[in-house]
Design a protein around this motif. Sequence first.
Motif, PDB file in Angstrom:
ATOM      1  N   GLU A   1      17.699   3.341  -6.684  1.00 52.57           N
ATOM      2  CA  GLU A   1      17.291   1.934  -6.560  1.00 52.57           C
ATOM      3  C   GLU A   1      16.426   1.717  -5.323  1.00 52.57           C
ATOM      4  O   GLU A   1      15.427   0.994  -5.379  1.00 52.57           O
ATOM      5  N   ARG A   2      16.784   2.353  -4.210  1.00 53.73           N
ATOM      6  CA  ARG A   2      15.965   2.249  -2.991  1.00 53.73           C
ATOM      7  C   ARG A   2      14.579   2.841  -3.203  1.00 53.73           C
ATOM      8  O   ARG A   2      13.584   2.286  -2.764  1.00 53.73           O
ATOM      9  N   GLU A   3      14.532   3.965  -3.915  1.00 52.01           N
ATOM     10  CA  GLU A   3      13.250   4.607  -4.206  1.00 52.01           C
ATOM     11  C   GLU A   3      12.383   3.708  -5.091  1.00 52.01           C
ATOM     12  O   GLU A   3      11.181   3.562  -4.851  1.00 52.01           O
ATOM     13  N   ARG A   4      12.991   3.100  -6.111  1.00 57.63           N
ATOM     14  CA  ARG A   4      12.236   2.166  -6.963  1.00 57.63           C
ATOM     15  C   ARG A   4      11.709   0.992  -6.162  1.00 57.63           C
ATOM     16  O   ARG A   4      10.581   0.550  -6.364  1.00 57.63           O
ATOM     17  N   GLU A   5      12.514   0.466  -5.249  1.00 58.29           N
ATOM     18  CA  GLU A   5      12.097  -0.662  -4.406  1.00 58.29           C
ATOM     19  C   GLU A   5      10.928  -0.258  -3.509  1.00 58.29           C
ATOM     20  O   GLU A   5       9.968  -1.012  -3.356  1.00 58.29           O
ATOM     21  N   ARG A   6      10.981   0.934  -2.938  1.00 58.33           N
ATOM     22  CA  ARG A   6       9.864   1.420  -2.109  1.00 58.33           C
ATOM     23  C   ARG A   6       8.592   1.544  -2.931  1.00 58.33           C
ATOM     24  O   ARG A   6       7.506   1.190  -2.477  1.00 58.33           O
ATOM     25  N   GLU A   7       8.714   2.029  -4.163  1.00 57.35           N
ATOM     26  CA  GLU A   7       7.552   2.150  -5.051  1.00 57.35           C
ATOM     27  C   GLU A   7       6.976   0.777  -5.387  1.00 57.35           C
ATOM     28  O   GLU A   7       5.765   0.603  -5.425  1.00 57.35           O
ATOM     29  N   ARG A   8       7.844  -0.204  -5.642  1.00 57.29           N
ATOM     30  CA  ARG A   8       7.377  -1.569  -5.929  1.00 57.29           C
ATOM     31  C   ARG A   8       6.625  -2.143  -4.740  1.00 57.29           C
ATOM     32  O   ARG A   8       5.566  -2.741  -4.885  1.00 57.29           O
ATOM     33  N   GLU A   9       7.181  -1.966  -3.548  1.00 56.35           N
ATOM     34  CA  GLU A   9       6.522  -2.463  -2.336  1.00 56.35           C
ATOM     35  C   GLU A   9       5.179  -1.782  -2.137  1.00 56.35           C
ATOM     36  O   GLU A   9       4.199  -2.419  -1.782  1.00 56.35           O
ATOM     37  N   LYS A  10       5.137  -0.497  -2.377  1.00 53.44           N
ATOM     38  CA  LYS A  10       3.905   0.270  -2.217  1.00 53.44           C
ATOM     39  C   LYS A  10       2.827  -0.222  -3.181  1.00 53.44           C
ATOM     40  O   LYS A  10       1.660  -0.338  -2.832  1.00 53.44           O
ATOM     41  N   SER A  11       3.218  -0.529  -4.409  1.00 51.66           N
ATOM     42  CA  SER A  11       2.239  -0.974  -5.397  1.00 51.66           C
ATOM     43  C   SER A  11       1.712  -2.372  -5.092  1.00 51.66           C
ATOM     44  O   SER A  11       0.649  -2.744  -5.559  1.00 51.66           O
ATOM     45  N   ASN A  12       2.432  -3.175  -4.308  1.00 53.42           N
ATOM     46  CA  ASN A  12       1.984  -4.521  -3.965  1.00 53.42           C
ATOM     47  C   ASN A  12       1.134  -4.554  -2.704  1.00 53.42           C
ATOM     48  O   ASN A  12       0.614  -5.596  -2.342  1.00 53.42           O
ATOM     49  N   MET A  13       1.001  -3.452  -2.028  1.00 57.09           N
ATOM     50  CA  MET A  13       0.251  -3.428  -0.783  1.00 57.09           C
ATOM     51  C   MET A  13      -1.241  -3.300  -1.039  1.00 57.09           C
ATOM     52  O   MET A  13      -1.662  -2.693  -2.009  1.00 57.09           O
ATOM     53  N   VAL A  14      -2.006  -3.900  -0.144  1.00 51.98           N
ATOM     54  CA  VAL A  14      -3.449  -3.716  -0.162  1.00 51.98           C
ATOM     55  C   VAL A  14      -3.829  -3.027   1.141  1.00 51.98           C
ATOM     56  O   VAL A  14      -3.160  -3.174   2.157  1.00 51.98           O
ATOM     57  N   ARG A  15      -4.895  -2.253   1.077  1.00 52.79           N
ATOM     58  CA  ARG A  15      -5.344  -1.531   2.273  1.00 52.79           C
ATOM     59  C   ARG A  15      -6.839  -1.720   2.425  1.00 52.79           C
ATOM     60  O   ARG A  15      -7.585  -1.696   1.453  1.00 52.79           O
ATOM     61  N   PHE A  16      -7.244  -1.881   3.682  1.00 51.43           N
ATOM     62  CA  PHE A  16      -8.663  -1.969   3.981  1.00 51.43           C
ATOM     63  C   PHE A  16      -8.891  -1.400   5.370  1.00 51.43           C
ATOM     64  O   PHE A  16      -8.158  -1.708   6.314  1.00 51.43           O
ATOM     65  N   ARG A  17      -9.889  -0.548   5.457  1.00 50.20           N
ATOM     66  CA  ARG A  17     -10.292  -0.001   6.750  1.00 50.20           C
ATOM     67  C   ARG A  17     -11.782   0.301   6.693  1.00 50.20           C
ATOM     68  O   ARG A  17     -12.276   0.842   5.703  1.00 50.20           O
TER      69      ARG A  17
END
Length: 133
Positions: free
Chosen positions: A14-30
């Motif tokens: 469940e923790r791993e799934r939550e980390r994956e969900r958070e990762k998929s909602n992130m945006v990155r710009f550099r």
Amino acid sequence: RETERKRESRREREREREREREKSNMVRFRAKLLDVASITHLSRVVSTISKVSKSCVMRLTPEKVLFILSDRSSQGAVRIWCHLEQATFFDEYRIEGRDDSNHILLELVAEQLSRALRSALTAQSVKLKLTNK
């Protein structure tokens, strides 16, 4: 003991799934500007925008950086639409949007970005980075 291990294993999944969900909602710009002329030009563009409007929308795409200023008194009509080809300004440019369109929309106070770029006019390079705060 067996039941306890199963519970711990389920919690870990469940923790791993939550980390994956958070990762998929992130945006990155550099992005990096290594040319002094590009830094100066971008600073002037943003300075002009900040004189016209207090806030603006900055739309980041893989090919372009757009500044959109809308006139609230004209029922949402666009007052200024400024697009900059990212390859013209940036030596390094990386963007990861949330969906397949790979766009990021930011509403920002143009004066704050202008002030930051103005302070970098004497720099050799400038790095723009979107952070999660």
